[in-house]
Design a protein around this motif. Structure first.
Motif, PDB file in Angstrom:
ATOM      1  N   ALA A  21      30.843  36.337  35.519  1.00 11.83           N
ATOM      2  CA  ALA A  21      32.102  36.780  36.184  1.00 11.83           C
ATOM      3  C   ALA A  21      33.190  37.170  35.556  1.00 11.83           C
ATOM      4  O   ALA A  21      33.918  38.013  35.905  1.00 11.83           O
ATOM      5  N   ARG A  22      33.413  36.467  34.381  1.00  9.21           N
ATOM      6  CA  ARG A  22      34.599  36.971  33.438  1.00  9.21           C
ATOM      7  C   ARG A  22      34.244  38.280  33.088  1.00  9.21           C
ATOM      8  O   ARG A  22      35.159  39.019  32.886  1.00  9.21           O
ATOM      9  N   ARG A  23      33.164  38.609  32.429  1.00  6.69           N
ATOM     10  CA  ARG A  23      32.896  39.890  32.220  1.00  6.69           C
ATOM     11  C   ARG A  23      32.983  41.119  33.123  1.00  6.69           C
ATOM     12  O   ARG A  23      33.739  42.181  33.132  1.00  6.69           O
ATOM     13  N   ARG A  24      32.705  40.780  34.445  1.00  8.26           N
ATOM     14  CA  ARG A  24      32.870  41.788  35.554  1.00  8.26           C
ATOM     15  C   ARG A  24      34.592  41.949  35.787  1.00  8.26           C
ATOM     16  O   ARG A  24      34.938  42.958  36.035  1.00  8.26           O
ATOM     17  N   ALA A  25      35.144  40.711  35.788  1.00  8.66           N
ATOM     18  CA  ALA A  25      36.686  40.929  35.956  1.00  8.66           C
ATOM     19  C   ALA A  25      37.106  41.710  35.022  1.00  8.66           C
ATOM     20  O   ALA A  25      38.167  42.492  35.453  1.00  8.66           O
ATOM     21  N   GLU A  26      36.806  41.509  33.673  1.00  9.12           N
ATOM     22  CA  GLU A  26      37.537  42.307  32.827  1.00  9.12           C
ATOM     23  C   GLU A  26      37.114  43.619  32.777  1.00  9.12           C
ATOM     24  O   GLU A  26      37.987  44.560  32.437  1.00  9.12           O
ATOM     25  N   VAL A  27      36.067  44.219  33.125  1.00 12.15           N
ATOM     26  CA  VAL A  27      35.559  45.435  33.491  1.00 12.15           C
ATOM     27  C   VAL A  27      36.525  45.866  34.512  1.00 12.15           C
ATOM     28  O   VAL A  27      37.017  47.118  34.416  1.00 12.15           O
TER      29      VAL A  27
END
Length: 83
Positions: A21-27
């Motif tokens: 979820a954090r990775r997707r938010a950063e993208v």
């Protein structure tokens, strides 16, 4: 000697849900506020239509055969190939 050492192992699990979820938010944050996913999809549809436009009869038959066999995606929503 006991070759089966599985009884001495300690289970180790990691839940990567939060990290994903954090990775997707950063993208999405990196894409910036000007990113328009609808415009991107529209552009992809236009590019796809242009790629297969203007085919001669032989090319069109080959294209139709590849679509029918699931090698190339056909028209419409969700253009993922069948295979």
């Amino acid at each position: 000697m006991n070759q089966d050492n599985t009884t001495g192992l300690t289970p180790f699990t990691i839940d990567l849900t939060i990290e994903e979820a954090r990775r997707r938010a950063e993208v999405v944050a990196a894409l910036g506020p000007g990113w328009d996913p609808v415009a991107v999809l529209r552009g992809e549809d236009e590019a796809y239509a242009l790629l297969y436009s203007g085919l001669d009869a032989e090319q069109q038959r080959t294209y139709d055969l590849l679509v029918a066999d699931g090698v190339l995606p056909g028209e419409g929503r969700g253009r993922a190939a069948a295979h």
